[in-house]
Design a protein around this motif. Sequence first.
Motif, PDB file in Angstrom:
ATOM      1  N   SER A  70       0.845  -1.190   0.000  1.00 65.43           N
ATOM      2  CA  SER A  70       0.000   0.000   0.000  1.00 65.43           C
ATOM      3  C   SER A  70       0.884   1.246   0.000  1.00 65.43           C
ATOM      4  O   SER A  70       2.033   1.201   0.465  1.00 65.43           O
ATOM      5  CB  SER A  70      -0.887   0.014   1.236  1.00 65.43           C
ATOM      6  OG  SER A  70      -0.101   0.256   2.391  1.00 65.43           O
ATOM      7  N   PRO A  71       0.379   2.368  -0.504  1.00 59.89           N
ATOM      8  CA  PRO A  71       1.155   3.612  -0.462  1.00 59.89           C
ATOM      9  C   PRO A  71       1.582   3.980   0.964  1.00 59.89           C
ATOM     10  O   PRO A  71       2.683   4.477   1.179  1.00 59.89           O
ATOM     11  CB  PRO A  71       0.197   4.648  -1.046  1.00 59.89           C
ATOM     12  CG  PRO A  71      -0.697   3.856  -1.952  1.00 59.89           C
ATOM     13  CD  PRO A  71      -0.870   2.528  -1.258  1.00 59.89           C
ATOM     14  N   ALA A  72       0.721   3.720   1.964  1.00 56.84           N
ATOM     15  CA  ALA A  72       1.077   4.019   3.354  1.00 56.84           C
ATOM     16  C   ALA A  72       2.269   3.175   3.808  1.00 56.84           C
ATOM     17  O   ALA A  72       3.181   3.677   4.476  1.00 56.84           O
ATOM     18  CB  ALA A  72      -0.121   3.781   4.267  1.00 56.84           C
ATOM     19  N   ARG A  79      10.440   6.111   5.061  1.00 50.75           N
ATOM     20  CA  ARG A  79      10.780   6.972   6.184  1.00 50.75           C
ATOM     21  C   ARG A  79      11.829   6.318   7.088  1.00 50.75           C
ATOM     22  O   ARG A  79      12.692   6.987   7.640  1.00 50.75           O
ATOM     23  CB  ARG A  79       9.517   7.277   6.991  1.00 50.75           C
ATOM     24  CG  ARG A  79       9.708   8.331   8.082  1.00 50.75           C
ATOM     25  CD  ARG A  79       8.441   8.596   8.864  1.00 50.75           C
ATOM     26  NE  ARG A  79       8.083   7.525   9.777  1.00 50.75           N
ATOM     27  CZ  ARG A  79       8.730   7.220  10.909  1.00 50.75           C
ATOM     28  NH1 ARG A  79       9.785   7.899  11.264  1.00 50.75           N
ATOM     29  NH2 ARG A  79       8.321   6.228  11.673  1.00 50.75           N
ATOM     30  N   ARG A  80      11.779   5.009   7.202  1.00 53.03           N
ATOM     31  CA  ARG A  80      12.647   4.292   8.144  1.00 53.03           C
ATOM     32  C   ARG A  80      13.862   3.635   7.505  1.00 53.03           C
ATOM     33  O   ARG A  80      14.795   3.251   8.218  1.00 53.03           O
ATOM     34  CB  ARG A  80      11.830   3.232   8.878  1.00 53.03           C
ATOM     35  CG  ARG A  80      10.787   3.873   9.785  1.00 53.03           C
ATOM     36  CD  ARG A  80      10.007   2.885  10.564  1.00 53.03           C
ATOM     37  NE  ARG A  80      10.852   2.034  11.403  1.00 53.03           N
ATOM     38  CZ  ARG A  80      10.373   1.079  12.181  1.00 53.03           C
ATOM     39  NH1 ARG A  80       9.068   0.866  12.245  1.00 53.03           N
ATOM     40  NH2 ARG A  80      11.173   0.334  12.901  1.00 53.03           N
ATOM     41  N   LEU A  81      13.879   3.494   6.209  1.00 50.32           N
ATOM     42  CA  LEU A  81      14.968   2.798   5.532  1.00 50.32           C
ATOM     43  C   LEU A  81      16.138   3.752   5.288  1.00 50.32           C
ATOM     44  O   LEU A  81      15.942   4.896   4.895  1.00 50.32           O
ATOM     45  CB  LEU A  81      14.455   2.250   4.194  1.00 50.32           C
ATOM     46  CG  LEU A  81      15.316   1.248   3.457  1.00 50.32           C
ATOM     47  CD1 LEU A  81      15.500  -0.015   4.283  1.00 50.32           C
ATOM     48  CD2 LEU A  81      14.667   0.900   2.128  1.00 50.32           C
ATOM     49  N   ARG A 129       4.137  -6.919   4.125  1.00 45.30           N
ATOM     50  CA  ARG A 129       2.705  -6.840   3.808  1.00 45.30           C
ATOM     51  C   ARG A 129       1.869  -6.515   5.042  1.00 45.30           C
ATOM     52  O   ARG A 129       0.842  -5.853   4.941  1.00 45.30           O
ATOM     53  CB  ARG A 129       2.228  -8.149   3.187  1.00 45.30           C
ATOM     54  CG  ARG A 129       2.659  -8.294   1.751  1.00 45.30           C
ATOM     55  CD  ARG A 129       2.019  -9.500   1.132  1.00 45.30           C
ATOM     56  NE  ARG A 129       2.170  -9.472  -0.303  1.00 45.30           N
ATOM     57  CZ  ARG A 129       2.257 -10.542  -1.048  1.00 45.30           C
ATOM     58  NH1 ARG A 129       2.194 -11.746  -0.499  1.00 45.30           N
ATOM     59  NH2 ARG A 129       2.395 -10.443  -2.344  1.00 45.30           N
ATOM     60  N   ALA A 130       2.303  -6.971   6.217  1.00 44.99           N
ATOM     61  CA  ALA A 130       1.577  -6.715   7.456  1.00 44.99           C
ATOM     62  C   ALA A 130       1.910  -5.339   8.038  1.00 44.99           C
ATOM     63  O   ALA A 130       1.309  -4.925   9.023  1.00 44.99           O
ATOM     64  CB  ALA A 130       1.887  -7.803   8.480  1.00 44.99           C
ATOM     65  N   GLY A 131       2.887  -4.649   7.431  1.00 47.00           N
ATOM     66  CA  GLY A 131       3.294  -3.346   7.957  1.00 47.00           C
ATOM     67  C   GLY A 131       4.134  -3.453   9.224  1.00 47.00           C
ATOM     68  O   GLY A 131       4.290  -2.481   9.961  1.00 47.00           O
ATOM     69  N   ASP A 132       4.696  -4.627   9.494  1.00 42.85           N
ATOM     70  CA  ASP A 132       5.486  -4.877  10.699  1.00 42.85           C
ATOM     71  C   ASP A 132       6.962  -4.626  10.405  1.00 42.85           C
ATOM     72  O   ASP A 132       7.735  -5.556  10.180  1.00 42.85           O
ATOM     73  CB  ASP A 132       5.243  -6.319  11.165  1.00 42.85           C
ATOM     74  CG  ASP A 132       6.024  -6.677  12.418  1.00 42.85           C
ATOM     75  OD1 ASP A 132       6.662  -5.779  13.017  1.00 42.85           O
ATOM     76  OD2 ASP A 132       6.002  -7.869  12.789  1.00 42.85           O
TER      77      ASP A 132
END
Length: 189
Positions: A70-72, A79-81, A129-132
């Motif tokens: 997802s774009p989010a 932001r974190r990479l 995919r889970a955003g984790d």
Amino acid sequence: LSGMEDGPAEAVQVNDSTSLIYAVLMLEQLLTTGGGWQDNIGGLVGGLKLGTSDARVLPLQTKVRRIDLSPASIGELNRRLALAFSGKPRLAKNILQNVLRRWAGRSGEITGTVERLVEGASEAISRLRAGDLDGLGGVVNRYRQLKIAMAGADSGVEPDFVRSLLDLLASEGAIAGGALCGAGGGGFL
């Protein structure tokens, strides 16, 4: 790409990314740089992807599965990479020679390490995919340890100062995970 055999060079027609992946792999083998197919997929197929091959099928056949986020999720990952140059590139060929020597022995440690590397790639996709992203950091840290195990702790796969830096950043809570990129790493982490 041109043919490498004696006589007039013949052009190799490359009409798609799969053909180019194999052509580059062939060229790397002819040049004895010891390269593999993973970097070719990484560089030639855009976006997030999972590249695989079947070790039981010769000649080598690779597959690429694109991963949509997802774009989010992409925004949070960006932001974190971070990518940093360590100033210490290593020659992948030398490290890969160690890996191949260790693989040829087929010890339980090495075959188990390969199995865990394959499992880790799928787990990384699941975490993304889970955003984790903290969980992804844990997967990256396990990858780092498995890569060291494949090459041997004394192989130079991870210079001491890089290990110290990553350990310090992790102990300070500044990173969720970190590793040098690729077999030789090119000095990037």
